[in-house]
Write an enzyme that holds these catalytic residues in place. Structure first.
Site, PDB file in Angstrom:
ATOM      1  CE  LYS A  73      -2.506   0.043   3.503  1.00  0.00           C
ATOM      2  NZ  LYS A  73      -1.570   1.049   4.394  1.00  0.00           N
ATOM      3  CB  THR A  75       5.199  -0.003  -2.635  1.00  0.00           C
ATOM      4  OG1 THR A  75       5.804  -0.480  -1.622  1.00  0.00           O
ATOM      5  CG2 THR A  75       6.076   0.259  -3.923  1.00  0.00           C
ATOM      6  NE  ARG A  96      -0.226   5.278   8.601  1.00  0.00           N
ATOM      7  CZ  ARG A  96      -0.475   3.914   9.130  1.00  0.00           C
ATOM      8  NH1 ARG A  96      -0.968   3.845  10.219  1.00  0.00           N
ATOM      9  NH2 ARG A  96      -0.282   2.890   8.127  1.00  0.00           N
ATOM     10  CE  LYS A 107       2.494  -1.945   9.290  1.00  0.00           C
ATOM     11  NZ  LYS A 107       3.327  -0.635   8.895  1.00  0.00           N
ATOM     12  CB  ALA A 275      -4.929   1.578  10.593  1.00  0.00           C
ATOM     13  CG  PHE A 303      -3.295  -2.514   9.074  1.00  0.00           C
ATOM     14  CD1 PHE A 303      -2.198  -3.333   8.709  1.00  0.00           C
ATOM     15  CD2 PHE A 303      -3.433  -1.992  10.329  1.00  0.00           C
ATOM     16  CE1 PHE A 303      -1.279  -3.502   9.610  1.00  0.00           C
ATOM     17  CE2 PHE A 303      -2.403  -2.186  11.052  1.00  0.00           C
ATOM     18  CZ  PHE A 303      -1.240  -2.909  10.951  1.00  0.00           C
ATOM     19  CG  PHE A 383       4.195  -9.734  -6.142  1.00  0.00           C
ATOM     20  CD1 PHE A 383       5.202 -10.209  -5.416  1.00  0.00           C
ATOM     21  CD2 PHE A 383       3.151  -8.885  -5.891  1.00  0.00           C
ATOM     22  CE1 PHE A 383       5.058  -9.618  -4.117  1.00  0.00           C
ATOM     23  CE2 PHE A 383       3.074  -8.280  -4.743  1.00  0.00           C
ATOM     24  CZ  PHE A 383       4.281  -8.572  -3.615  1.00  0.00           C
ATOM     25  CD1 TRP A 411       8.489  -3.034  -4.673  1.00  0.00           C
ATOM     26  CD2 TRP A 411       9.479  -4.165  -6.408  1.00  0.00           C
ATOM     27  NE1 TRP A 411       9.537  -3.796  -4.011  1.00  0.00           N
ATOM     28  CE2 TRP A 411      10.025  -4.468  -5.186  1.00  0.00           C
ATOM     29  CE3 TRP A 411      10.065  -4.736  -7.454  1.00  0.00           C
ATOM     30  CZ2 TRP A 411      11.390  -5.345  -5.283  1.00  0.00           C
ATOM     31  CZ3 TRP A 411      11.131  -5.696  -7.421  1.00  0.00           C
ATOM     32  CH2 TRP A 411      11.624  -5.996  -6.063  1.00  0.00           C
TER      33      TRP A 411
END
Length: 558
Positions: A73, A75, A96, A107, A275, A303, A383, A411
């Site tokens: 998210k 990224t 954030r 994480k 979150a 999240f 991916f 990415w």
């Protein structure tokens, strides 16, 4: 094919001096307070002078429920900001700050990944500009002043059994969840049971992220309810006379941090409430400042959309008067397969049926976000193991939900890989179809607000709450807090309170274990299921592999 790690890519970035990044937004050097060469805070007087400028368009990036397969998210948020700049829009990213606890736990960081990152990555994921330390200090100063007041005669008649202000630290440490303080005899005070939360769960963090300016900050800090008297009347931080000193500690932290993406586009990184246990959005002051400086502002909510987007809409947008123009829901083929029952080890094998079986999780998020009157586009974060058939299965499913899914390769390719999404976002934002409205009105009773979220967002049948919880909510309503929104603290991994239940379940109940009043932040927290406000470290924490190499560079951050 071997890929460079995120930290290697970030270290190789060709950064511009932060003054050059500020110049892109028309921020004069005098308004920047540099922290080294590549990061700076933006001064409050400059921000105050922007109030009469028109706002740009606000774009929310949210996601499906997180899985071990990864969604990306942040990224995508960074990539979309770069993509909008690439197609000629003046776009600003707002995300954030990272918490130290998850960095050294499981994480990881919060700077994006691959060719879509915000830099300096290492500093951002560690101490950055010291904002979290300031929040921790302000929070714990208040805790110290409460115990000090009780020690020196307790003129406010605080009931030591009803002190509700816990301490915080920015680290995962399960040993501190429940502790006894003031042991050791008369000289150390009156023993009582309390505990620690992680700093990102602090009400001070929430206040800093919702405050408009320093005056609003001090007003909110003063409103914090820290304890109750023997007559059960509330005691506030203002009663303890702590609000002024807390504001002093937070004076610099209140100023938004300006950094840059790998492609030298501006990004504000400020505030960091989780979150799952808090409201999950970057600061209002960073977002509103960015809206005055940019044509587009791309921000994220933590999240999945059931937690982050709901709180972004119902708390942040409600309180700050924000009106989002469009929302992006990030999904991956891999996550769809996991929701469809495929084990992580088997995600590299094509399985269109599993993708189709897992898509209802995405479909529910699409429906939920649309329910706020915000148009939606799905970003398929690519991916290399994704097959054409699997990608098409997601696109077909999303089309059947009345939305569009766009394949994104940011990415690996940076802004060049996300141009299609950027153009779709612009089309949605400029279409004028957004008609944003929160999920519930201010006047709705607190328990009914919790039930509304549980039923409309989580698709639960009922909310289960003990009489003590219901009575507490009614008491807060009687005390004048009934107009506040609610902030649900629950697992991020599922629409239920059971983290192992994936997909789009129905028929479940949401147990409310505890409720906490955040009178300064301006919401009521409902703690549901087994969620913890102080996480623990995993069996093998990331801290075991984080170190300095022979060149003095940090290794092991991700």
């Amino acid at each position: 094919m071997a890929f460079a790690s995120d930290i290697e890519i970030a270290r190789a970035a060709r950064k511009l001096p932060i003054q050059a990044i500020g110049a892109k937004l028309g921020i004069p050097e005098a308004a920047l307070l540099p922290y080294g060469h590549d990061k700076a805070k933006v001064g409050q007087p400059f921000i105050a002078g922007l109030k009469d400028r028109p706002d740009g368009k606000l774009i929310l990036v949210t996601a499906i429920n997180p899985t071990p397969a990864g969604e990306g998210k942040t990224t995508t948020t960074v990539g979309l900001g770069d993509g909008l700049n690439r197609i000629g829009k003046r776009a600003v990213v707002c995300i954030r700050e990272a918490s130290l606890g998850p960095n050294f736990g499981m994480k990881g960081g919060a700077a994006g990944g691959g060719m879509a990152q915000v830099v300096p990555m290492e500093e951002m994921n560690l101490h950055f500009t010291g904002d979290f330390h300031a929040i921790t200090s302000a929070h714990n100063l208040l805790a110290a002043m409460i115990d000090n007041h009780i020690y020196w005669g307790n003129t406010l008649d605080i009931d030591a059994r009803r002190v509700v202000w816990r301490r915080v630290m920015d680290m995962n440490d399960r040993a501190l969840r429940d502790v006894v303080v003031n042991l050791g005899g008369v000289a150390n005070g009156f023993p009582r049971q309390t505990g620690f939360d992680i700093t990102v769960a602090s009400e001070v963090m929430a206040i800093l992220c919702l405050a408009r300016d320093l005056d609003d900050l001090q007003e909110r800090l003063g409103n914090i309810v820290v304890a109750y008297t023997r007559a059960k009347t509330p005691v506030t931080a203002r009663d303890i006379k702590a609000d002024g000193a807390m504001t002093v500690l937070l004076k610099d932290a209140m100023q938004p941090n300006l950094v840059q993406t790998l492609e030298n586009n501006p990004a504000f990184v400020h505030g960091g409430p989780f979150a799952n246990i808090a409201h999950g959005c970057n600061s209002v002051i960073a977002t509103t400042t960015a809206l005055k400086l940019g044509e587009y502002v791309v921000t994220e909510a933590g999240f999945g959309a059931d937690l982050g987007a709901e709180k972004f809409f119902d708390i942040k947008c409600r309180k700050a008067g924000l009106r989002p123009a469009a929302a992006v829901i990030v999904a991956t083929v891999r996550a769809m397969k996991m929701n469809g029952g495929v084990a992580k080890a088997d995600l590299g094998t094509e399985n269109v049926a599993a993708v189709q079986a897992g898509c209802p999780n995405l479909g529910r998020h699409i429906t939920n976000v649309k329910g706020f009157g915000v148009p939606v586009v799905v970003a398929i974060n690519h991916f290399t193991t994704d097959t054409e058939a699997e990608i098409q299965a997601v696109k077909d499913y999303v089309a059947a939900q009345g939305a569009e899914a766009v394949l994104c390769k940011h990415w690996a390719q940076g802004s060049a890989g996300i141009e299609d999404l950027a153009r779709k976002v612009v089309a949605l934002a400029e279409s004028g179809v957004a008609d944003f409205a929160p999920l519930y009105p201010d006047a709705m009773p607190l328990l009914a607000k919790i039930e509304t979220i549980a039923k409309r967002i989580y698709h639960a049948e009922a909310v289960v709450a003990d009489k003590a919880v219901v009575d507490q909510l009614k008491a807060w309503e009687a005390a004048g807090h009934g107009h506040l929104p609610v902030c649900i603290a629950k697992t991020q991994y599922s629409f239920t309170t059971d983290p192992t239940v994936r997909g789009a379940p129905t028929g479940h109940s949401i147990p409310v274990r505890e409720v906490r009043l955040s009178a300064g932040a301006g919401f009521v927290v409902a703690i549901c299921g087994e969620i913890m406000t102080m996480p623990g470290l995993p069996r093998v924490p990331s801290a075991e592999v984080i170190r300095l190499n022979a060149d003095g560079d940090v290794e092991g951050l991700f």
